[in-house]
Write a protein that holds these residues in place. Structure first.
Motif, PDB file in Angstrom:
ATOM      1  N   SER A 150     -37.970 -51.163 -24.781  1.00 39.57           N
ATOM      2  CA  SER A 150     -36.320 -50.804 -24.822  1.00 39.57           C
ATOM      3  C   SER A 150     -35.611 -51.587 -23.935  1.00 39.57           C
ATOM      4  O   SER A 150     -34.591 -51.988 -24.241  1.00 39.57           O
ATOM      5  CB  SER A 150     -36.401 -49.269 -24.626  1.00 39.57           C
TER       6      SER A 150
ATOM      7  N   GLU B 295     -32.291 -53.693 -24.961  1.00 32.59           N
ATOM      8  CA  GLU B 295     -31.024 -53.758 -24.592  1.00 32.59           C
ATOM      9  C   GLU B 295     -30.552 -55.167 -23.826  1.00 32.59           C
ATOM     10  O   GLU B 295     -29.363 -55.420 -23.781  1.00 32.59           O
ATOM     11  CB  GLU B 295     -30.998 -52.821 -23.065  1.00 32.59           C
TER      12      GLU B 295
ATOM     13  N   TYR C 123     -34.307 -43.334 -27.586  1.00 28.73           N
ATOM     14  CA  TYR C 123     -35.122 -44.353 -26.655  1.00 28.73           C
ATOM     15  C   TYR C 123     -36.232 -43.861 -25.884  1.00 28.73           C
ATOM     16  O   TYR C 123     -37.157 -44.688 -25.538  1.00 28.73           O
ATOM     17  CB  TYR C 123     -34.091 -45.327 -25.802  1.00 28.73           C
TER      18      TYR C 123
ATOM     19  N   SER D  31     -29.784 -44.183 -28.674  1.00 26.64           N
ATOM     20  CA  SER D  31     -30.116 -45.300 -27.697  1.00 26.64           C
ATOM     21  C   SER D  31     -29.597 -44.775 -26.294  1.00 26.64           C
ATOM     22  O   SER D  31     -29.852 -45.433 -25.284  1.00 26.64           O
ATOM     23  CB  SER D  31     -29.503 -46.724 -28.014  1.00 26.64           C
TER      24      SER D  31
ATOM     25  N   SER E 151     -26.345 -44.206 -25.642  1.00 28.67           N
ATOM     26  CA  SER E 151     -24.846 -44.638 -25.196  1.00 28.67           C
ATOM     27  C   SER E 151     -24.110 -43.454 -25.691  1.00 28.67           C
ATOM     28  O   SER E 151     -24.468 -42.803 -26.746  1.00 28.67           O
ATOM     29  CB  SER E 151     -24.660 -45.679 -25.807  1.00 28.67           C
TER      30      SER E 151
ATOM     31  N   TRP F 263     -31.141 -48.230 -31.940  1.00 25.93           N
ATOM     32  CA  TRP F 263     -29.840 -48.676 -31.506  1.00 25.93           C
ATOM     33  C   TRP F 263     -28.995 -49.110 -32.993  1.00 25.93           C
ATOM     34  O   TRP F 263     -27.953 -49.881 -32.571  1.00 25.93           O
ATOM     35  CB  TRP F 263     -30.265 -50.271 -30.933  1.00 25.93           C
TER      36      TRP F 263
ATOM     37  N   ASP G  10     -25.292 -48.581 -32.237  1.00 23.86           N
ATOM     38  CA  ASP G  10     -24.600 -49.437 -31.195  1.00 23.86           C
ATOM     39  C   ASP G  10     -24.391 -50.783 -31.807  1.00 23.86           C
ATOM     40  O   ASP G  10     -23.409 -51.525 -31.753  1.00 23.86           O
ATOM     41  CB  ASP G  10     -25.440 -49.660 -30.011  1.00 23.86           C
TER      42      ASP G  10
ATOM     43  N   ASP H  73     -27.231 -57.012 -25.021  1.00 26.79           N
ATOM     44  CA  ASP H  73     -26.209 -57.495 -23.815  1.00 26.79           C
ATOM     45  C   ASP H  73     -25.922 -59.082 -23.847  1.00 26.79           C
ATOM     46  O   ASP H  73     -24.914 -59.568 -23.693  1.00 26.79           O
ATOM     47  CB  ASP H  73     -26.762 -57.236 -22.406  1.00 26.79           C
TER      48      ASP H  73
END
Length: 286
Positions: free
Chosen positions: A270, A274, A262, A100, A102, A133, A136, A278
């Motif tokens: 994408s 996200e 991603y 992703s 991160s 993802w 994450d 969040d």
């Protein structure tokens, strides 16, 4: 009384050589050393094994190279040294990123599932989200659950029971103005409120189109005529079998295998994922 004979001549390190005792010195390339027995002075240009013995190669100022056994018998700036293998310092490793984008958390274990959850329309959506993802989501303890359609979205959310601290994020396929999906989303959002539920969507007929077409060898996703099975039409464009449910499943596996990060997905997909992550991982939704 004064000591007529002075101190003990055998006290201290009386065997110490005039130049001092040899200390270990890493045979770092470029270091200038002198070989004691021959007086050969040169810069270290390498260490290698010859006949089962490690030797150091020294290049003098005229470019001539000689090899000597690695170990004692060398001087550096006039002081005796014992040359030992040089271990080059390792460059710091760049932080590892997940699919992703991160930063990966080394050694981290998946959290116990949080109360908040993300819902997607089908198994393919869930598999695509997991591939990009998944790392994450496991760190955050967020579960992704397939809905298998949005016709019963309100009932599914009512059964889940979202609240101010238990949030639900929903990803809807083909969420464009004037469609059945847009009406269902509007009604559901009015019922549950934006502090408990966030419903977002992408414009594609199917999540397959969220994959960039160039990743599967297409310049663009083909337009499939109305009345023709969409996935079968895509399989035809890709030159893949599509006469059975199993064939279609294999087409999806082929598409999913082309997704690495991603960056292989359309931003309009994408970005929505996200946004949902969040929403359900905010302090109020933990």
């Amino acid at each position: 009384m004064s000591d007529r004979y002075g101190g003990d001549v055998l006290s201290g390190d009386w065997r110490r050589p005039a130049r001092g005792r040899a200390v270990d010195q890493a045979a770092e390339p470029g270091l200038v050393v002198e070989e004691v027995e021959t007086g050969w002075v040169g810069a270290i240009v390498g260490v290698e094994k010859i006949g089962g013995q490690q030797v150091v190669r020294l290049e003098d100022r005229r470019g001539r190279v000689r090899a000597f056994p690695l170990g004692p018998g060398f001087l550096v700036d006039g002081s005796p040294v014992r040359l030992v293998p040089y271990v080059a310092p390792q460059a710091p490793r760049a932080p590892v990123r997940t699919a992703s984008g991160s930063y990966a958390v080394a050694g981290a274990r998946a959290r116990v599932a949080a109360a908040s959850r993300i819902f997607v329309e089908g198994t393919h959506d869930a598999e695509l989200v997991e591939k990009v993802w998944g790392a994450d989501l496991r760190i955050e303890g967020v579960v992704v659950e397939p809905l298998h359609g949005v016709d019963d979205l309100a009932a599914a959310l009512a059964d889940f029971g979202p609240s101010g601290t238990v949030r639900a994020g929903v990803l809807v396929d083909h969420l464009v103005s004037g469609t059945k999906e847009s009406r269902i989303v509007s009604e559901t959002m009015r019922r549950f409120g934006p502090d408990r539920v966030l419903i977002v969507g992408h414009p594609y007929v199917d999540v397959w189109q969220a994959i960039r077409p160039d990743r599967v060898g297409l310049a663009a996703w083909p337009v499939i005529p109305k009345g023709q099975d969409w996935k079968a039409g895509i399989a035809t464009a890709l030159g893949l079998p599509h006469t059975s449910t199993q064939d279609i499943g294999l087409v999806w596996k082929h598409l999913l295998s082309r997704v690495r990060t991603y960056a292989d997905l359309e931003p309009s997909f994408s970005g929505r994922v996200e946004e949902l992550i969040d929403f359900v991982t905010s302090p109020e939704g933990r």
